[in-house]
Scaffold this active site. Structure first.
Site, PDB file in Angstrom:
ATOM      1  N   HIS C  11       0.802  -1.086   0.084  1.00  0.00           N
ATOM      2  CA  HIS C  11       0.043   0.065  -0.112  1.00  0.00           C
ATOM      3  C   HIS C  11       0.716   1.311  -0.138  1.00  0.00           C
ATOM      4  O   HIS C  11       0.303   2.494  -0.201  1.00  0.00           O
ATOM      5  CB  HIS C  11      -0.824  -0.018   1.216  1.00  0.00           C
TER       6      HIS C  11
HETATM    7  N1  LIG Z   1     -13.819  -8.578   0.502  1.00  0.00           N
HETATM    8  C1  LIG Z   1     -14.621  -7.891   0.163  1.00  0.00           C
HETATM    9  N2  LIG Z   1     -15.692  -7.840  -0.419  1.00  0.00           N
HETATM   10  C2  LIG Z   1     -16.689  -7.046  -0.799  1.00  0.00           C
HETATM   11  N3  LIG Z   1     -16.492  -5.607  -0.447  1.00  0.00           N
HETATM   12  C3  LIG Z   1     -15.398  -5.445   0.115  1.00  0.00           C
HETATM   13  C4  LIG Z   1     -14.397  -6.564   0.539  1.00  0.00           C
HETATM   14  N4  LIG Z   1     -13.377  -5.592   1.323  1.00  0.00           N
HETATM   15  C5  LIG Z   1     -13.872  -4.331   1.231  1.00  0.00           C
HETATM   16  N5  LIG Z   1     -15.032  -4.153   0.756  1.00  0.00           N
HETATM   17  C6  LIG Z   1     -15.533  -2.783   0.491  1.00  0.00           C
HETATM   18  O1  LIG Z   1     -14.630  -1.766   0.040  1.00  0.00           O
HETATM   19  C7  LIG Z   1     -14.963  -0.802   1.047  1.00  0.00           C
HETATM   20  C8  LIG Z   1     -13.926   0.053   1.211  1.00  0.00           C
HETATM   21  O2  LIG Z   1     -13.307   0.571   0.058  1.00  0.00           O
HETATM   22  P1  LIG Z   1     -12.064   1.453   0.103  1.00  0.00           P
HETATM   23  O3  LIG Z   1     -12.046   2.537   1.509  1.00  0.00           O
HETATM   24  O4  LIG Z   1     -12.218   2.122  -1.067  1.00  0.00           O
HETATM   25  O5  LIG Z   1     -10.798   0.455   0.250  1.00  0.00           O
HETATM   26  P2  LIG Z   1      -9.572   0.427   1.426  1.00  0.00           P
HETATM   27  O6  LIG Z   1     -10.263  -0.322   2.427  1.00  0.00           O
HETATM   28  O7  LIG Z   1      -8.604  -0.399   0.589  1.00  0.00           O
HETATM   29  O8  LIG Z   1      -9.233   1.572   1.793  1.00  0.00           O
HETATM   30  C9  LIG Z   1     -15.715  -1.394   2.270  1.00  0.00           C
HETATM   31  O9  LIG Z   1     -16.631  -0.409   2.730  1.00  0.00           O
HETATM   32  C10 LIG Z   1     -16.398  -2.507   1.498  1.00  0.00           C
HETATM   33  O10 LIG Z   1     -17.728  -2.414   1.226  1.00  0.00           O
HETATM   34 MG   LIG Z   2      -7.456   2.767   1.381  1.00  0.00          MG
END
Ligand SMILES: Nc1ncnc2c1ncn2[C@@H]1O[C@H](COP(=O)(O)OP(=O)(O)O)[C@@H](O)[C@H]1O
Ligand SMILES: [Mg+2]
Ligand SMILES: Nc1ncnc2c1ncn2[C@@H]1O[C@H](COP(=O)(O)OP(=O)(O)O)[C@@H](O)[C@H]1O
Ligand SMILES: [Mg+2]
Ligand SMILES: [Mg+2]
Ligand SMILES: [Mg+2]
Lengths: 123, 196, 123, 196
Positions: C11
């Site tokens: 990341h």
């Molecule tokens: N394995 C998964 N399956 C489905 N949705 C997921 C999964 N992991 C995360 N999410 C979705 O992604 C969202 C977070 O997205 P984002 O904040 O853009 O990414 P990050 O967590 O990498 O910062 C969560 O609120 C959830 O809805």
């Molecule tokens: Mg993120």
């Protein structure tokens, strides 16, 4: 500020710099300090840098994470000489530090954090 | 027995040998580690030399402790806390009396084992320290025997340190920390530390 | 050059920069490429950066390691679209990558490497 | 049914809503994640808007695929490969015929599930997609129901994604990806994508 802090020890300065960025994003309120590389910035660990990172950490009780075994030995020595309580975790370095820090930010109790770190033990 | 002067001569000879064998020690480490044992040790012993020159020392304990802190701070690899713990352990024992070299070395070995948890046969510096301490106790330390212990790490499979990641592939190479520890014991003999 | 290469996905750019330094020290002959952070250098993962890291890697078959779950999803997508064989390991990121790279350098056979990575699985 | 124009209007409205709710989405993510879901989604949908304006599209499949690649490349978080997989899955299904919106959305859901392995109740975007796809099939999707599904993620304990690290502490907050997915389905209703 919680009385717990997170201490990161790595063989390479960039690794802990980057990891600190990752952790601060999810845990802006947790005290995080780091020691990476030797005194002259080479690959290795520095007793002095670790000692400084312990002193600079606002936490009174530190959860310490390290990359390879030799940093653990340096950490051990610092821990023995320090007034702070330093718990060294033999977990996956990045994953363990991330888990602990995110849980500290969420004010999860210490014993609960220990439980969540248990399955991340790999060393 | 150890005196302040003998101890300093011993440690300086050790540093000199490390400097001479620097490239060799790193080459050994390249085969089963990260290739820095020579530069690590040379950096540590150079720092040790500097601090030992900086002031006059009253006790053997003080010399050993100062040397240990320099090695601990400056080596930068696993061997830093290991040699550091050895010398700090020896310093503590020397505080009880500098005459019993055998007890002092035993305390050094204890420091290493406590720090690194290595057993005999794990292909580490312990595989030289362990028989060497025993030989000193029985007044039978010799250059030849040190060489044998060092060479005996070659067929071992590493269980500790970076070499342990290689599993079977660590077999067939001498352990760099065993070699540098060999230099430490050789220097003892050459500086007459073991003479009555 | 072995036909295996190591792919690192994190990341944060600094984490994989630092990890690459750590790995190159023990494995100068192993092909290692990395993708860290988003396209604009922020915290996250970039599909394009991963794809570039795959292409630039001299290995034909890649052992891939990642820090957090979301980088795995991006890795998965790149792997599906790539001509190279990409094996993604759910191991402790740094420890798994270190182990695999050191063993590749020592020319340990692939199936033996898999066995040694097994206990490092934490995800 | 989906046409090229309707699809583009739908996606642009989604992008507009994301931009409006950017700060809110990031705040939700701050509570149980890393606080970037709003900026991630806004970056992705802005890139999507740009590519959709860049040329004329002949097929719905082409629009959805282009949108998916933009989201995949530019979001930068977990939601990147998830929305990316959804849109690429929808594009593939649209290649079989753009009339069956229900089948297209089903393929989108499949893309998300295959990518993230989340089940119903894991507190992810799946908890909106799953009932929404079902409701579209039964012609009963409404703004109110979407709001209900989104709110229903609040008491859930996260099992996937960054929020899952928090265990029990993830309870009591809405899932940011569920909220952004709610905006996608709302935009469908508002642009008449579901009208015959
Ligand atoms: N394995 C998964 N399956 C489905 N949705 C997921 C999964 N992991 C995360 N999410 C979705 O992604 C969202 C977070 O997205 P984002 O904040 O853009 O990414 P990050 O967590 O990498 O910062 C969560 O609120 C959830 O809805
Ligand atoms: Mg993120
Ligand atoms: N746990 C341990 N116990 C005893 N000796 C060890 C241990 N780990 C490593 N060593 C010794 O340290 C030597 C390597 O030192 P060095 O190369 O300076 O450190 P690093 O491995 O951190 O680069 C090894 O050859 C071995 O003799
Ligand atoms: Mg070394
Ligand atoms: Mg080293
Ligand atoms: Mg996020």
């Amino acid at each position: 500020m919680s009385d717990y802090g997170v201490l990161l020890v790595s063989h390479v300065p960039q690794i802990v710099e980057g990891l600190s960025i990752l952790l601060r994003e999810v845990a802006p309120d947790v005290a995080i300090t780091a020691a990476g590389g030797t005194d002259d910035g080479g690959v290795g660990t520095s007793f002095d840098k670790i000692q400084t990172a312990v002193l600079k950490n606002a936490g009174e009780s530190l959860l310490a994470f390290y990359d390879l075994g030799s940093s653990k030995m340096n950490l051990d020595m610092v821990a023995e000489l320090s007034d702070k309580k330093i718990e060294i975790f033999d977990t996956a370095f990045i994953e363990g530090a991330y888990t602990a820090t995110a849980l500290l930010q969420a004010k999860v109790p210490y014993h609960e954090i220990l439980k969540q770190l248990e399955p991340l033990k790999v060393k | 027995m150890l005196t302040v002067e003998k101890t300093i001569r011993w440690l300086n000879l050790f540093g000199q040998k490390v400097e001479e064998k620097k490239v060799y020690l790193s080459e050994l480490d390249q085969a089963i580690g990260d290739g820095d044992h020579g530069t690590n040790m040379a950096r540590g012993t150079a720092a040790m030399k500097t601090v030992l020159e900086q002031k006059a020392y009253d006790t053997v304990q003080d010399v050993l402790k100062t040397a240990g802190m320099a090695l601990l701070s400056k080596i930068g690899g696993a061997s830093g806390p290991l040699y550091g713990s050895a010398f700090i352990g020896m310093a503590k024992q020397a505080g009880e009396g500098a005459a019993d070299v055998s007890a002092i070395l035993e305390a050094g070995l204890e420091g290493i084992r406590k720090r690194g948890n290595a057993e005999a046969g794990d292909k580490t510096m312990v595989d030289v320290w362990l028989p060497a301490v025993d030989a000193v106790k029985n007044k039978e330390l010799s250059r030849e025997r040190i060489d044998e212990w060092v060479k005996a790490t070659e067929p071992m499979k590493a269980k500790k340190g970076r070499a342990s990641y290689l599993g079977e592939r660590s077999i067939g190479h001498m352990d760099p920390g065993a070699v540098s520890s060999g230099l430490l014991f050789e220097s003892m003999i050459e500086e007459g530390v073991l003479d009555e």
